[in-house]
Design an enzyme around this catalytic site. Sequence first.
Site, short mmCIF file in Angstrom:
data_model
loop_
_atom_site.label_atom_id
_atom_site.label_comp_id
_atom_site.label_asym_id
_atom_site.label_seq_id
_atom_site.Cartn_x
_atom_site.Cartn_y
_atom_site.Cartn_z
N SER A 98 4.80 -0.12 -14.96
CA SER A 98 3.41 -0.43 -14.67
C SER A 98 2.49 0.34 -15.39
CB SER A 98 3.35 -0.33 -13.12
OG SER A 98 4.09 -1.08 -12.45
N HIS A 149 -1.58 5.49 -8.05
CA HIS A 149 -0.52 4.94 -8.58
C HIS A 149 -0.97 4.23 -9.96
CE1 HIS A 149 3.58 3.44 -7.94
NE2 HIS A 149 3.69 4.51 -7.26
N GLU A 276 -4.73 -4.93 -6.66
CA GLU A 276 -3.49 -4.99 -6.78
C GLU A 276 -2.77 -5.38 -5.49
OE1 GLU A 276 0.18 -2.20 -8.72
OE2 GLU A 276 -1.34 -1.51 -7.28
N ASP A 281 6.14 -5.36 -5.99
CA ASP A 281 7.10 -4.73 -6.86
C ASP A 281 8.21 -3.74 -5.88
OD1 ASP A 281 7.65 -3.36 -9.32
OD2 ASP A 281 6.71 -1.53 -8.52
N HIS A 285 12.18 -4.04 -6.00
CA HIS A 285 12.89 -2.83 -6.40
C HIS A 285 14.17 -2.79 -5.62
CE1 HIS A 285 11.20 -0.81 -10.13
NE2 HIS A 285 10.12 -1.13 -9.43
N ASP A 324 1.98 -7.64 -13.68
CA ASP A 324 2.17 -6.80 -14.92
C ASP A 324 3.39 -6.72 -15.39
OD1 ASP A 324 3.26 -5.63 -12.53
OD2 ASP A 324 2.36 -3.63 -12.96
#
Length: 505
Positions: A98, A149, A276, A281, A285, A324
């Site tokens: 990212s 982040h 965002e 994400d 994961h 992204d």
Amino acid sequence: MTNAFLRRTAVTLAALLALTLALCSGAFAGTTLYSGKEKPKYVFLFIGDGLGLPQLSAAQFLFAASQGKMGEDKLLMSTFPVQGITTTYSAETAITDSAAAGTAIASGVKTYNAGIGVDANKKPYRNFASMAKDKGMKVGIVSSVSLDHATPAAFYAVSESRNAYHEISHQIATSGFDYFAGGGLIDPDGKKSKAPKGNAFEAIKGAGYSVVSGRAELQKLTPKSGKVMAMNDRLPDGNALPYAIDYTPNDISLAEFTAKGIELLDNPKGFFMMVEGGKIDWACHANDAMAAIGDLVAFNEAVAEAVKFMKKHPKETLIVVTGDHETGGLTVGFAGTKYDNFFTVLQGQKVSFQHFTDVVLKDYRAKCGGNFNFEDMKPIITANFGLKFEGDAAADRTVLKDFEIAMLKEAFNRSMGGETEKSKDEMTYRLYGGYDPLAVSLTQILNQKAGLGWTTYSHTGVPVATAAVGLAAETFGGYYDNTDLFKKFCSVLGIATEPVTLAAN
């Protein structure tokens, strides 16, 4: 496949490309830039972290199936009139992280994975959010994860490592931006820093920001409040918002933070806002499709706030939505279901893998006092994931088969045994990816029953979708690299489109 064959193929493709460019009189010689006289006054960039076409498709198929329909029930970005495909590779690998992706979008340069606002040689570059600020626009940065982040940081910070959270958080104070909202900060006191700079929250307050937490304090804010940093009261993991599937009535949604940002940023000179959806994400994961879809819905609701605003300013607003990178290698299709899908099976899941790990399993351990029994776990599994241990597995997709029960028993024993989750053993990693063995096994089995598969616990190198609507939206159609997004936004804002080093300013 021989090297000679690959070389011949590359030469052939290069010749065909050259011919195509010649025939098209240079139409594809570079990325499309905006050259219109009217510039958008209000510019929104929504980034779904980990949002690839599979995540989008899975959500849309589920929404349609839940209504008894075949096909896809589209999210807002899928309805936008301009659609593009964006490549995401970093300077060092086909699979970006990212930080490198955020830097490519915000500053227009490729960098190594973990670099923030620097190129592959660690040379610092400006981001177009700061350029928009220089033009007099107000700037807002909103994220469902911590504000230090990788993705949010790429729009206000420069750091050779995304993990320098303390140093990055202090750059909020020096950014001069007008609105930061969503999650908190990972290392405000510099406990993980070699050279602590003092408490970041105090530095941010010292720079003139009002730092508030919770819905009541957020609602009190007005355009006269000045610069603002706003957070949710509850930040259960990684100082991020809860997963949307785990929201309580007291939690502030991404859409609410976006709506408040619009209210605070609106002014005669316009604004730029980056929003965002970071936990799409995180869920991918962990191979948790339902948690990812929940956060994609929350992301879609934030986009809806921008669309609502655009209806009031149709000739002055641009909205761009992109990802992204893709995370998890999600596929709509699984070997165990062949050509079939059973998307509504996912609706049996009531909590995220994280809530199940941190709350449900923690409570179970506390109550059983070390006397772990898989039989006691069965009703807990059914209540939280809708998976059943009795019934006709051939007639009811939610009924577990014998081999699936065996997998869950093995995972349960590993979880209760306190096994190190991030095992260096490759087999264990392939099974559980560093997550709680029982939690990730449950999401994987549920996903497989729905007809969804995963290939990794990391990112993949496939392109992502970019969609746009509003003034200058046509600039974002086509097939292009993520660094071209920087150029396109600069052209839309009337800024020089070549990346700019900080040393040059």
